[in-house]
Design an enzyme around this catalytic site. Structure first.
Site, PDB file in Angstrom:
ATOM      1  N   TYR A 114       0.735  -1.088  -0.082  1.00 47.22           N
ATOM      2  CA  TYR A 114       0.078  -0.005  -0.053  1.00 47.22           C
ATOM      3  C   TYR A 114       1.158   1.291   0.168  1.00 47.22           C
ATOM      4  O   TYR A 114       2.047   1.163   0.270  1.00 47.22           O
ATOM      5  CB  TYR A 114      -1.018   0.039   1.177  1.00 47.22           C
ATOM      6  CG  TYR A 114      -0.362   0.360   2.660  1.00 47.22           C
ATOM      7  CD1 TYR A 114       0.624  -0.353   3.040  1.00 47.22           C
ATOM      8  CD2 TYR A 114      -0.394   1.780   3.270  1.00 47.22           C
ATOM      9  CE1 TYR A 114       0.968  -0.342   4.314  1.00 47.22           C
ATOM     10  CE2 TYR A 114       0.013   2.081   4.446  1.00 47.22           C
ATOM     11  CZ  TYR A 114       0.846   1.091   5.115  1.00 47.22           C
ATOM     12  OH  TYR A 114       1.523   1.391   6.196  1.00 47.22           O
TER      13      TYR A 114
ATOM     14  N   GLU B  85      12.269   3.181  14.074  1.00 47.99           N
ATOM     15  CA  GLU B  85      11.379   4.182  13.618  1.00 47.99           C
ATOM     16  C   GLU B  85       9.998   4.170  14.254  1.00 47.99           C
ATOM     17  O   GLU B  85      10.108   3.646  15.405  1.00 47.99           O
ATOM     18  CB  GLU B  85      10.952   3.906  12.009  1.00 47.99           C
ATOM     19  CG  GLU B  85      10.497   2.556  11.782  1.00 47.99           C
ATOM     20  CD  GLU B  85      10.050   2.343  10.314  1.00 47.99           C
ATOM     21  OE1 GLU B  85       9.885   3.350   9.599  1.00 47.99           O
ATOM     22  OE2 GLU B  85      10.011   1.174   9.933  1.00 47.99           O
TER      23      GLU B  85
ATOM     24  N   LEU C 167      11.152   1.646   7.077  1.00 43.78           N
ATOM     25  CA  LEU C 167      10.658   2.137   5.777  1.00 43.78           C
ATOM     26  C   LEU C 167      11.172   3.321   5.607  1.00 43.78           C
ATOM     27  O   LEU C 167      11.187   4.446   6.107  1.00 43.78           O
ATOM     28  CB  LEU C 167       9.074   2.229   5.841  1.00 43.78           C
ATOM     29  CG  LEU C 167       8.330   2.589   4.656  1.00 43.78           C
ATOM     30  CD1 LEU C 167       8.248   1.506   3.843  1.00 43.78           C
ATOM     31  CD2 LEU C 167       7.057   3.450   4.820  1.00 43.78           C
TER      32      LEU C 167
ATOM     33  N   LYS D  75       6.477  -1.851   2.003  1.00 45.48           N
ATOM     34  CA  LYS D  75       5.374  -1.075   2.639  1.00 45.48           C
ATOM     35  C   LYS D  75       4.417  -2.297   2.389  1.00 45.48           C
ATOM     36  O   LYS D  75       3.571  -2.165   1.558  1.00 45.48           O
ATOM     37  CB  LYS D  75       5.248   0.121   1.958  1.00 45.48           C
ATOM     38  CG  LYS D  75       3.968   0.969   2.773  1.00 45.48           C
ATOM     39  CD  LYS D  75       4.393   2.326   2.449  1.00 45.48           C
ATOM     40  CE  LYS D  75       3.193   3.290   3.144  1.00 45.48           C
ATOM     41  NZ  LYS D  75       3.427   3.226   4.577  1.00 45.48           N
TER      42      LYS D  75
HETATM   43  N1  PDD Z   1       3.100   5.196   7.159  1.00 47.31           N
HETATM   44  N2  PDD Z   1       7.531   4.302   8.856  1.00 47.31           N
HETATM   45  C1  PDD Z   1       6.519   3.493   8.750  1.00 47.31           C
HETATM   46  C2  PDD Z   1       6.312   2.308   9.688  1.00 47.31           C
HETATM   47  C3  PDD Z   1       5.119   3.923   8.146  1.00 47.31           C
HETATM   48  O1  PDD Z   1       4.021   3.092   8.088  1.00 47.31           O
HETATM   49  C4  PDD Z   1       5.395   5.202   7.605  1.00 47.31           C
HETATM   50  C5  PDD Z   1       4.000   5.589   6.860  1.00 47.31           C
HETATM   51  C6  PDD Z   1       6.562   6.050   7.638  1.00 47.31           C
HETATM   52  C7  PDD Z   1       6.658   7.100   6.729  1.00 47.31           C
HETATM   53  O2  PDD Z   1       6.620   7.106   5.525  1.00 47.31           O
HETATM   54  P1  PDD Z   1       5.965   8.173   4.534  1.00 47.31           P
HETATM   55  O3  PDD Z   1       6.940   9.510   4.661  1.00 47.31           O
HETATM   56  O4  PDD Z   1       6.317   7.689   3.075  1.00 47.31           O
HETATM   57  O5  PDD Z   1       4.606   8.237   4.581  1.00 47.31           O
HETATM   58  C8  PDD Z   1       7.545   5.415   8.050  1.00 47.31           C
HETATM   59  C9  PDD Z   1       1.753   5.516   6.498  1.00 47.31           C
HETATM   60  C10 PDD Z   1       1.350   6.993   6.515  1.00 47.31           C
HETATM   61  C11 PDD Z   1       0.433   4.833   7.061  1.00 47.31           C
HETATM   62  O6  PDD Z   1       0.638   3.543   7.274  1.00 47.31           O
HETATM   63  O7  PDD Z   1      -0.520   5.409   7.153  1.00 47.31           O
END
Ligand code: PDD
Length: 286
Positions: A33, A182, A207, A149
């Site tokens: 996703y 993270e 991620l 992801k």
């Molecule tokens: N999550 N790390 C994790 C585990 C995440 O699930 C996310 C983002 C990020 C940040 O990635 P990005 O900057 O590309 O959004 C880091 C999304 C927003 C979610 O699961 O809702």
């Protein structure tokens, strides 16, 4: 106005949208996703998100059923049909629906594509950023490929819930060597005691956030000292500032970790500065 979702080629009322109970994402969390921010009606860093989707697909040997241009069209259509000015679009691709079997379905089984949009509240997001958020720390019990992801998010779900129950907004995950990897749904940052911006390298332990990548560029353009290296919780306690980043949060300053104030216990200038300039620098596509 009722919300509209996209499922396998059709736009349908969100509340009536569904997929098969044989879908691999329902049975095995066998899906990938992306969440993309919509700001002023534009998709932020869409290209980076779609490139990461393609990488996730390749890593999991999952076939993306359409080209990026077709995906872009769907996302735009959802922004328009749901009249999203500020908010997010969510896009998920799964290995499709097939009789339950751990092994892959037979070749040619169509992937499932689902997308929907959320409206956000810019004023509420700003208020949260200016108040700052609390974080708790928890052991990172995820599998060894959180760089992909996927919708397999149970450890993240449990961590976020534990944070909520502790009155915090996010959980920072700590690996076996004591390093913060993270957050449960965000990347983790500190401004260390020497004033250096520090975040975990984008290796297989985290991620590689699209927001993170954009912030690194903005920080470099602003002349900030940056080091991508793991940091410990002890270092975070001594830091001048801490913050999280992600498509749903952009930058949120962290004012306390495990009940201990960070810096002055108020949102830091670096975090707020990065947040304030984010949309000037982040490419948006209409
Ligand atoms: N999550 N790390 C994790 C585990 C995440 O699930 C996310 C983002 C990020 C940040 O990635 P990005 O900057 O590309 O959004 C880091 C999304 C927003 C979610 O699961 O809702």
């Amino acid at each position: 106005m009722s919300r509209v979702a996209y499922v396998n080629g059709r736009y349908i009322r969100h509340a009536a949208a569904g997929v098969s109970i044989d879908d691999r994402a329902f049975l095995f969390a066998d899906g990938i996703y992306e969440v993309i921010e919509v700001f002023d009606g534009r998709l932020i860093d869409e290209e980076g998100h779609l490139l990461r989707l393609a990488r996730s697909a390749a890593q999991l040997r999952l076939t993306l059923p359409m080209a990026a241009t077709a995906l872009r069209r769907i996302l735009r259509e959802l922004v328009a049909r749901n009249r999203v000015t500020d908010g997010h679009v969510y896009l998920q691709v799964t290995r499709g629906a097939a009789k339950r079997d751990h092994g892959f379905p037979k070749p040619g089984t169509p992937s499932t594509v689902v997308a929907f949009a959320h409206r956000g509240d810019r004023a509420a997001a700003e208020a949260r950023a200016h108040a700052g958020i609390k974080v708790i720390s928890l052991p990172d019990i995820r599998w060894k490929r959180p760089d992909i992801k996927t919708t397999s998010l149970l450890p993240n779900v449990l961590a976020k819930q534990q944070a909520k129950e502790a009155g915090a907004y996010e959980a920072w995950l700590v690996d076996a060597d004591g390093f913060v990897t993270e957050g449960s749904s965000s990347n983790a940052w500190i401004v260390d005691s020497a004033g250096v911006l520090v975040t975990h390298p984008a290796d297989s332990a985290i991620l590689a956030g699209i927001t993170r990548a954009r912030l690194l560029k903005i920080a470099a353009a602003r002349g900030l000292k940056i080091v991508e290296r793991p940091f410990t919780l002890a270092e975070a306690f001594r830091a001048q500032e801490a913050f999280i980043s992600g498509a749903t949060t952009i930058v949120l300053p962290v004012v306390a970790i495990d009940g201990q104030n960070i810096g002055s216990g108020a949102p830091g200038a670096v975090a707020l500065g990065l947040r304030a300039s984010f949309h000037e620098f982040a490419p948006a596509t209409a």
